[in-house]
Enzyme design. Sequence first.
Site, PDB file in Angstrom:
ATOM      1  CE  LYS A  78      -3.892   1.607   2.932  1.00  0.00           C
ATOM      2  NZ  LYS A  78      -4.673   1.250   4.148  1.00  0.00           N
ATOM      3  CB  SER A 153      -8.003   3.101   3.152  1.00  0.00           C
ATOM      4  OG  SER A 153      -7.169   2.479   4.109  1.00  0.00           O
ATOM      5  CB  SER A 177      -8.103   0.142   5.905  1.00  0.00           C
ATOM      6  OG  SER A 177      -8.877   1.307   5.789  1.00  0.00           O
TER       7      SER A 177
HETATM    8  N1  GLN Z   1     -13.057   3.199   6.635  1.00  0.00           N
HETATM    9  C1  GLN Z   1     -12.470   3.613   7.863  1.00  0.00           C
HETATM   10  C2  GLN Z   1     -12.177   5.089   7.826  1.00  0.00           C
HETATM   11  O1  GLN Z   1     -12.532   5.701   6.897  1.00  0.00           O
HETATM   12  C3  GLN Z   1     -11.231   2.800   8.146  1.00  0.00           C
HETATM   13  C4  GLN Z   1     -10.018   3.299   7.490  1.00  0.00           C
HETATM   14  C5  GLN Z   1      -8.793   2.504   7.842  1.00  0.00           C
HETATM   15  O2  GLN Z   1      -8.879   1.450   8.456  1.00  0.00           O
HETATM   16  N2  GLN Z   1      -7.646   3.043   7.456  1.00  0.00           N
HETATM   17  O3  GLN Z   1     -11.611   5.635   8.719  1.00  0.00           O
END
Ligand code: GLN
Length: 476
Positions: A78, A153, A177
Site C-alpha cells: 500500500k 482504504s 481497511s
Molecule cells: N473506513 C475507515 C475510515 O474511513 C477505516 C479506514 C482505515 O482502516 N484506514 O476511517
Amino acid sequence: MAKKWAPILELAEDVRSGKVSALEQVKKSLRLIDEHSEFNAVISKIEKRAIERAKEVDAKIQEGADPGRLAGVPFIAKDNFLVFGAETTAASNILKGFDAPYQSTAIEKLESEGAICVAKANLDAFAHGASTENSDFFTTKNPHDNTRVAGGSSGGSAAAVALSLAPFALGTDTGGSIRQPASFCGAVGLKPTYGLVSRSGVVAMASSTDVVGPITNSVDDAALVLDVIAGQDPLDGTTIPRQESYLTPNSTFNLQNTKIGIIKEYFGDGLDPDVRNKIELAIEDLKKAGADVVEVSLPSLALALAVYYIVCPAEVSSNLARYDGQRFGYSFKDSKNLDESYEVSREQGFGNEAKRRIMIGTYVLSSGYYDAYYKKAQTVRTKLTNEFNEIFTKVDFLIGPTAPTTAFKIGENTQDPLAMYLGDIMTVGASMVGVPAISIPCGDVSGLPVGLQIIAPQKQDRELLEIAKWCEEANR
Ligand code: GLN
C-alpha cells in the site's frame, strides 16, 4: 477468478531450487500490473530496484547462499509504506514527490527473507475511507465488477491480490481497511493484534489503532507473511512480543473444544439479507463440525462507530500536522511568508476527506469540547474493551460478517460521508480494542464476494489463523 500464483511457500521453493528465477517472477508481476492497469490498483511500479534485487536473489542462489523464506516472491505495498525505489504518496497530493529516506520495518523484514516489492498500491488518501474514492489520484475498480469499488482504504492492495498482480500485498487497518477491501475483493485480509507488527515507516493515520497486515490468497499465505513481519521493533515502542510461530500446520484445530460467539449486534437491520444468508451457512458448518456456537451481545458495539469517528479524526488531526509544506512532498512556492506557505500548501495539498477529519479532530480536541467528545469517546472505548475482555472469558472467538453489504457502486456513497462511515460498523469494534481479526472469503452474492469476519482475543493471532483455516477449507 483464476489465480496466477502458487502458494507463497511453493513459489519461494521453486526459486530456491532453480525451477524458476526471481527475475522471472518479478518480470511476471510487472507484466501483469501493466496488463490490468485499467483497474487502477497500482499507483507506481518499482521496476529498477525490483529487478536489481531479483538479480541479487538469483546470484545468492547461484553461490549456494540462503536467499530466505520468501526468495524471489514479488509483493505490492500500500502506498503508505515507506519503500525505496518509488515515491511514497499515501495517495495524497501533499506527499507527491516524497522519496522515503528509510524503509518501513515490515518491508525490511520481508526483504531480508528475499521478498521483492514491485509496486505501490492505491488507497484512500492517508487511508481515510472505505472505497479508495478518497484517493487524490484515481479510484480502484473491483476486479469482480468494474463499476463497483474495491473497498478501502487498502482497496489497491486487495484488488491487486484478487487480480493476481502479485502473490500478496501489504495493507494497513485502522478501522477496517484490510478486512473490508479483502471482503469486497474475495481475498484473505488479516488485521493482527495491535502492536504485533511494527508501524515504523508507515504513514500514520490514527496511531492508537493503526495496524499493518497482509492481504493474500489463502490463510496459509497470511500466516507465512505474518510470521515474517511480526515482532518487537526498537523503532516502534508500541510493539509487543510475538508468538513463537504463526504457521498453521494442517488439521490441528479441534472444533469440539471450541466455543464461538455470534455477535448479535452484527445481525441487525442494516445487514444485507443475502450476506446474512452466506454467513449463517458458514456458522452452520461450524456447528455441524462440533463447535459450541452461542449468541453473544456486546452492547457498547452500538457506539463503536461514534467512538471511532471521534478518536480517529482526533489522532488524524495531530498526525497530519506534520505536513506543513516544508519537510515532505508538496510546497507552495509563491508564498510571501512562512505562515502563508503553511496555509496554502495545506489548502492545496490535502483533499476534502483529510480536511474534514482535521476539522472534526481539532474540534473534538479543543478546550470546551474535549470533555464532551474526546474524553467521553475514550470512556466508552474502555467500556467496549471491558465488554470484549468479558466475552472472551466465555467464548474463544467471535464471528460475523466483515461488512454489511457486498461491494457498492462507484459514486454511490461519495456525496454522503455518513453513509460511507456507516459501512465500517462491523470492523471498527476490533480496531478500537486492538484485538486481531481476519476476513476470509465466504461465497458470493450475484458474483460479488462476501467476507466472513473472525475475531480473537489479543495476542491469539495464531489461534485466529487456525480457525480461519478451518473455515476457509469448509467454505470451498
Ligand atoms: N473506513 C475507515 C475510515 O474511513 C477505516 C479506514 C482505515 O482502516 N484506514 O476511517
